[in-house]
Design a protein around this motif. Structure first.
Motif, PDB file in Angstrom:
ATOM      1  N   ARG A 108      22.751 112.220  32.091  1.00  0.00           N
ATOM      2  CA  ARG A 108      22.525 110.847  31.680  1.00  0.00           C
ATOM      3  C   ARG A 108      23.770 110.032  32.002  1.00  0.00           C
ATOM      4  NH1 ARG A 108      19.327 107.795  28.024  1.00  0.00           N
ATOM      5  NH2 ARG A 108      20.475 106.209  26.829  1.00  0.00           N
ATOM      6  N   LEU A 109      23.631 109.075  32.890  1.00  0.00           N
ATOM      7  CA  LEU A 109      24.720 108.207  33.273  1.00  0.00           C
ATOM      8  C   LEU A 109      24.689 106.930  32.446  1.00  0.00           C
ATOM      9  CD1 LEU A 109      24.580 108.433  37.183  1.00  0.00           C
ATOM     10  CD2 LEU A 109      25.741 109.956  35.565  1.00  0.00           C
ATOM     11  N   SER A 110      25.865 106.438  32.112  1.00  0.00           N
ATOM     12  CA  SER A 110      25.994 105.195  31.374  1.00  0.00           C
ATOM     13  C   SER A 110      26.940 104.268  32.117  1.00  0.00           C
ATOM     14  CB  SER A 110      26.533 105.441  29.961  1.00  0.00           C
ATOM     15  OG  SER A 110      25.665 106.259  29.215  1.00  0.00           O
ATOM     16  N   CYS A 111      26.706 102.986  31.991  1.00  0.00           N
ATOM     17  CA  CYS A 111      27.563 101.985  32.604  1.00  0.00           C
ATOM     18  C   CYS A 111      27.672 100.805  31.656  1.00  0.00           C
ATOM     19  CB  CYS A 111      26.999 101.549  33.956  1.00  0.00           C
ATOM     20  SG  CYS A 111      27.927 100.232  34.772  1.00  0.00           S
ATOM     21  N   ALA A 112      28.857 100.594  31.121  1.00  0.00           N
ATOM     22  CA  ALA A 112      29.099  99.517  30.175  1.00  0.00           C
ATOM     23  C   ALA A 112      29.775  98.347  30.870  1.00  0.00           C
ATOM     24  CB  ALA A 112      29.957 100.009  29.018  1.00  0.00           C
ATOM     25  N   THR A 113      29.275  97.166  30.611  1.00  0.00           N
ATOM     26  CA  THR A 113      29.794  95.947  31.216  1.00  0.00           C
ATOM     27  C   THR A 113      30.596  95.150  30.199  1.00  0.00           C
ATOM     28  OG1 THR A 113      27.847  95.832  32.656  1.00  0.00           O
ATOM     29  CG2 THR A 113      29.186  93.844  32.463  1.00  0.00           C
ATOM     30  N   SER A 114      31.749  94.667  30.611  1.00  0.00           N
ATOM     31  CA  SER A 114      32.570  93.835  29.744  1.00  0.00           C
ATOM     32  C   SER A 114      33.198  92.718  30.563  1.00  0.00           C
ATOM     33  CB  SER A 114      33.654  94.653  29.047  1.00  0.00           C
ATOM     34  OG  SER A 114      34.552  95.212  29.988  1.00  0.00           O
ATOM     35  N   GLY A 115      33.654  91.681  29.878  1.00  0.00           N
ATOM     36  CA  GLY A 115      34.308  90.579  30.544  1.00  0.00           C
ATOM     37  C   GLY A 115      33.772  89.239  30.107  1.00  0.00           C
ATOM     38  N   SER A 116      34.128  88.226  30.862  1.00  0.00           N
ATOM     39  CA  SER A 116      33.729  86.859  30.553  1.00  0.00           C
ATOM     40  C   SER A 116      32.510  86.482  31.380  1.00  0.00           C
ATOM     41  CB  SER A 116      34.889  85.898  30.818  1.00  0.00           C
ATOM     42  OG  SER A 116      36.023  86.214  30.035  1.00  0.00           O
ATOM     43  N   PHE A 117      31.359  86.732  30.833  1.00  0.00           N
ATOM     44  CA  PHE A 117      30.126  86.405  31.530  1.00  0.00           C
ATOM     45  C   PHE A 117      29.189  85.640  30.616  1.00  0.00           C
ATOM     46  CE2 PHE A 117      27.817  89.667  29.300  1.00  0.00           C
ATOM     47  CZ  PHE A 117      28.719  90.704  29.141  1.00  0.00           C
ATOM     48  N   PHE A 118      28.393  84.811  31.258  1.00  0.00           N
ATOM     49  CA  PHE A 118      27.390  84.056  30.522  1.00  0.00           C
ATOM     50  C   PHE A 118      26.158  84.908  30.257  1.00  0.00           C
ATOM     51  CE2 PHE A 118      23.671  81.208  30.490  1.00  0.00           C
ATOM     52  CZ  PHE A 118      23.993  80.420  29.393  1.00  0.00           C
ATOM     53  N   SER A 119      25.775  85.678  31.252  1.00  0.00           N
ATOM     54  CA  SER A 119      24.624  86.548  31.110  1.00  0.00           C
ATOM     55  C   SER A 119      24.694  87.661  32.136  1.00  0.00           C
ATOM     56  CB  SER A 119      23.313  85.775  31.275  1.00  0.00           C
ATOM     57  OG  SER A 119      23.195  85.249  32.584  1.00  0.00           O
ATOM     58  N   ILE A 120      24.068  88.775  31.801  1.00  0.00           N
ATOM     59  CA  ILE A 120      23.894  89.866  32.746  1.00  0.00           C
ATOM     60  C   ILE A 120      22.459  89.818  33.242  1.00  0.00           C
ATOM     61  CG2 ILE A 120      23.882  92.360  33.076  1.00  0.00           C
ATOM     62  CD1 ILE A 120      26.002  92.552  30.901  1.00  0.00           C
ATOM     63  N   SER A 122      16.417  91.499  34.126  1.00  0.00           N
ATOM     64  CA  SER A 122      16.582  91.011  32.763  1.00  0.00           C
ATOM     65  C   SER A 122      15.266  91.024  32.004  1.00  0.00           C
ATOM     66  CB  SER A 122      17.168  89.596  32.773  1.00  0.00           C
ATOM     67  OG  SER A 122      16.327  88.696  33.471  1.00  0.00           O
ATOM     68  N   GLY A 123      14.162  90.972  32.733  1.00  0.00           N
ATOM     69  CA  GLY A 123      12.850  91.050  32.124  1.00  0.00           C
ATOM     70  C   GLY A 123      12.349  92.466  31.949  1.00  0.00           C
ATOM     71  N   ALA A 124      13.197  93.447  32.283  1.00  0.00           N
ATOM     72  CA  ALA A 124      12.923  94.870  32.076  1.00  0.00           C
ATOM     73  C   ALA A 124      11.951  95.465  33.094  1.00  0.00           C
ATOM     74  CB  ALA A 124      12.429  95.141  30.661  1.00  0.00           C
ATOM     75  N   SER A 125      11.669  94.764  34.166  1.00  0.00           N
ATOM     76  CA  SER A 125      10.896  95.383  35.236  1.00  0.00           C
ATOM     77  C   SER A 125      11.804  96.323  36.020  1.00  0.00           C
ATOM     78  CB  SER A 125      10.282  94.331  36.151  1.00  0.00           C
ATOM     79  OG  SER A 125      11.284  93.586  36.813  1.00  0.00           O
ATOM     80  N   THR A 126      11.253  97.437  36.484  1.00  0.00           N
ATOM     81  CA  THR A 126      12.055  98.465  37.129  1.00  0.00           C
ATOM     82  C   THR A 126      11.572  98.754  38.535  1.00  0.00           C
ATOM     83  OG1 THR A 126      10.678 100.215  36.172  1.00  0.00           O
ATOM     84  CG2 THR A 126      12.638  99.555  34.938  1.00  0.00           C
ATOM     85  N   SER A 153      17.200 102.356  32.174  1.00  0.00           N
ATOM     86  CA  SER A 153      16.980 101.547  30.986  1.00  0.00           C
ATOM     87  C   SER A 153      18.233 100.741  30.697  1.00  0.00           C
ATOM     88  CB  SER A 153      16.609 102.420  29.778  1.00  0.00           C
ATOM     89  OG  SER A 153      17.648 103.326  29.466  1.00  0.00           O
ATOM     90  N   ARG A 154      18.104  99.755  29.843  1.00  0.00           N
ATOM     91  CA  ARG A 154      19.258  98.938  29.492  1.00  0.00           C
ATOM     92  C   ARG A 154      19.235  98.602  28.016  1.00  0.00           C
ATOM     93  NH1 ARG A 154      18.781  93.627  33.077  1.00  0.00           N
ATOM     94  NH2 ARG A 154      20.413  92.830  31.659  1.00  0.00           N
ATOM     95  N   ASP A 155      20.414  98.489  27.450  1.00  0.00           N
ATOM     96  CA  ASP A 155      20.602  98.082  26.074  1.00  0.00           C
ATOM     97  C   ASP A 155      21.363  96.768  26.121  1.00  0.00           C
ATOM     98  OD1 ASP A 155      21.399  97.644  23.446  1.00  0.00           O
ATOM     99  OD2 ASP A 155      21.639  99.770  23.021  1.00  0.00           O
ATOM    100  N   ASN A 156      20.653  95.683  25.951  1.00  0.00           N
ATOM    101  CA  ASN A 156      21.278  94.371  26.092  1.00  0.00           C
ATOM    102  C   ASN A 156      22.320  94.100  25.011  1.00  0.00           C
ATOM    103  OD1 ASN A 156      19.756  93.728  28.378  1.00  0.00           O
ATOM    104  ND2 ASN A 156      18.087  92.871  27.161  1.00  0.00           N
ATOM    105  N   ALA A 157      22.117  94.650  23.827  1.00  0.00           N
ATOM    106  CA  ALA A 157      23.080  94.458  22.754  1.00  0.00           C
ATOM    107  C   ALA A 157      24.418  95.105  23.081  1.00  0.00           C
ATOM    108  CB  ALA A 157      22.534  95.010  21.441  1.00  0.00           C
TER     109      ALA A 157
END
Length: 121
Positions: free
Chosen positions: A19-31, A53-57, A70-74
């Motif tokens: 299971r790979l994970s990728c966490a995003t951080s920084g100054s962004f308005f939206s991913i 962003s609409g969860a289509s894959t 999958s994504r965890d927006n929180a």
């Protein structure tokens, strides 16, 4: 301003899972879109899976039925669950996100550092 940190790569036997994970951080308005790519020596980097962003894959034919994105927006994090791994899946896996930065509200693409996945037979 936007950084991606990947984790979860490693060595696994054929038929196993990672299971790979990728966490995003920084100054962004939206991913916006998030995805996973992979690259092997002598080959072009190829799309493995992405999610909007609409969860289509979308998945590469070679991983359909075995991988799940999958994504965890929180948590601003995207995941790649890889099951039934094959030696052909061996590659460096890169996370990529498209984010609208806070500075000028423009969208840019960003890459993670890459994580090695090795599947042994």
């Amino acid at each position: 301003q936007v950084t991606l940190v990947e984790s979860g790569g490693g060595l696994v036997q054929a038929g196993g899972s990672l299971r790979l994970s990728c966490a995003t951080s920084g100054s962004f308005f939206s991913i916006n879109a998030m995805g996973w790519y992979r690259q092997v020596p002598g080959k072009q980097r190829e799309l493995v899976a992405d999610i909007t962003s609409g969860a289509s894959t979308n998945y590469a034919d070679s991983v359909k039925g075995r991988f799940t994105i999958s994504r965890d927006n929180a948590k601003n994090t995207v995941y790649l669950q890889m099951n039934s791994l094959k030696p052909e899946d061996t590659a460096v896996y890169y996370c990529r996100v498209r984010a609208t930065v806070a500075a000028n509200r423009s969208e840019y693409g960003y890459w993670g550092q890459g994580t090695q996945v090795t599947v042994s037979s």
